[in-house]
Design a protein around this motif. Structure first.
Motif, mmCIF file in Angstrom:
data_model
loop_
_atom_site.group_PDB
_atom_site.id
_atom_site.type_symbol
_atom_site.label_atom_id
_atom_site.label_comp_id
_atom_site.label_asym_id
_atom_site.label_seq_id
_atom_site.Cartn_x
_atom_site.Cartn_y
_atom_site.Cartn_z
ATOM 1 N N VAL A 229 -2.529 2.438 20.257
ATOM 2 C CA VAL A 229 -1.492 1.474 19.875
ATOM 3 C C VAL A 229 -0.926 1.824 18.506
ATOM 4 O O VAL A 229 0.301 1.829 18.305
ATOM 5 C CB VAL A 229 -2.044 0.038 19.894
ATOM 6 N N GLU B 3 2.965 2.739 17.662
ATOM 7 C CA GLU B 3 3.735 1.961 16.699
ATOM 8 C C GLU B 3 4.333 2.870 15.633
ATOM 9 O O GLU B 3 5.520 2.735 15.278
ATOM 10 C CB GLU B 3 2.838 0.905 16.049
ATOM 11 N N PHE C 54 3.406 -4.052 17.852
ATOM 12 C CA PHE C 54 3.540 -4.438 19.251
ATOM 13 C C PHE C 54 3.601 -5.956 19.361
ATOM 14 O O PHE C 54 2.914 -6.682 18.649
ATOM 15 C CB PHE C 54 2.339 -3.925 20.044
ATOM 16 N N VAL D 241 1.039 -0.392 26.471
ATOM 17 C CA VAL D 241 1.419 0.785 25.681
ATOM 18 C C VAL D 241 1.297 2.058 26.510
ATOM 19 O O VAL D 241 2.180 2.928 26.474
ATOM 20 C CB VAL D 241 0.576 0.861 24.390
#
Length: 362
Positions: free
Chosen positions: A49, A53, A67, A245
């Protein structure tokens, strides 16, 4: 026969990307996870994640991204924080803003912020629309492209003027970039160039990208950290973000690389439609790989034509159709993706001719 059954029988499908079954989607995700040795995040903490990002933030030229489980939550939070920082001054939004049209008055009922409508419903913003507002604004929310009017874009010089207007007045400029990736071809500019001058941007992980859901909110690091805390307060702190994701990351680069081809096919479609005045296109010059097609038949008749063409010719024209502004008219949104890109040009010409013929019969 259900719509899903009809679509499966068609060999010529116009809207969107080819739909994967859950089994197909999960199998692709599992294979991608194996190749990349993916582990679950814990409340957003983890390599997968955090790296995604950072990738989105770098791509758009922002210090940070976070997120969010939905674009609805991301946008309401961004505008809430922006307006709070400016003494709860209102936000200016286009009449067709997603917040007005689809979010069920959440900004009012949840006491997020106050909002003013600016501009005319049928055309994109100009800087004059903002200059006409006598009130002090806390934020301006601009959708790029504007979905509800067929994916239209504010002209580039107007976008530059809007950015300068907000900067000079200390107004937070937020982008509803649900389809930002699609606007690059229309503007002939990178997403980073389009986003330059905005204070925050929301992008979707599922619309043109094809993920399972979710969004990213970008801005300064301090702004993003405050937004993340508000996501938690609103119930958005899901324990594992990895499914969302993964489903986006595994196809993200390929989808972005295909956007110019989708746009070229959109331009071809507009050119072919010139031979069929029964089908009116908005906008006449596309700003993204999406259009609204207006018909001189009512919604019920449009649905009947869709079913007839699916059953007799294997052609699926659209998913949803809406009542038009005039009696006995209708229109539908067409997102040009993998499906339409895969249709040979001659088959596309033939399908449009069959559709136009059905419309003439009425």
């Amino acid at each position: 026969m259900t719509d899903a059954e009809l679509i499966r029988r068609c060999d010529t499908v116009f809207p969107g990307h080819r739909a994967r079954t859950p089994a197909e989607m999960y199998a692709c995700m599992a294979a991608w996870c194996d190749r990349h040795r993916v582990e679950h995040d814990i409340y957003g903490s983890g390599d997968l994640v955090e790296a995604f990002e950072e990738k989105i933030a770098a791509l758009l030229g922002f210090p940070a991204a976070v997120f969010c489980i939905s674009g609805t939550m991301a946008q309401a939070t961004a505008l809430r924080l922006a307006c709070e920082e400016r003494g709860k001054a209102p936000a200016a939004l286009h009449p067709t803003s997603h917040i007005f049209v689809h979010e069920r008055s959440n900004y009012q009922l949840l006491d997020h912020f106050d909002a003013l409508q600016a501009g005319e419903r049928t055309r994109p913003w100009t800087v004059a629309d903002l200059e006409a507002i006598p009130d002090r604004l806390g934020a301006v929310g601009l959708e790029i492209p504007m979905r509800e009017i067929g994916g239209q874009l504010s002209p580039w010089h107007e976008l530059d003027a809007i950015k300068a207007h907000c900067k000079a007045r200390g107004v937070h400029l937020h982008m509803d970039g649900a389809r930002l990736w699609e606007a690059q071809a229309g503007y002939g500019r990178s997403a980073r160039e389009i986003a330059a001058g905005f204070d925050s941007v929301y992008v979707s992980l599922y619309k043109g990208i094809g993920g399972l859901g979710g969004a990213m909110l970008l801005g300064s690091r301090a702004f993003v950290e405050r937004a993340a805390e508000w996501f938690r307060r609103q119930g958005g702190n899901v324990i594992h973000r990895s499914p969302y994701v993964v489903s986006a990351a595994m196809q993200f680069d390929a989808r972005l690389a295909a956007m110019p081809d989708y746009f070229s096919r959109t331009e071809l479609l507009v050119e072919l439609l010139r031979a069929h005045p029964e089908i009116r296109v908005n906008p006449a010059k596309p700003g993204a790989n999406m259009l609204h097609l207006h018909l001189d038949v009512g919604r019920a008749r449009a649905l009947a034509i869709r079913a007839e063409l699916a059953e007799r010719h294997g052609i699926w024209l659209f998913n949803r159709v809406s009542h038009g502004p005039l009696p006995d008219t209708s229109y539908f949104e067409l997102y040009v993706g993998d499906n339409l890109l895969a249709i040979p040009e001659e088959r596309l010409r033939a399908a449009l001719a069959i559709f136009a013929s059905a419309l003439r019969i009425g």
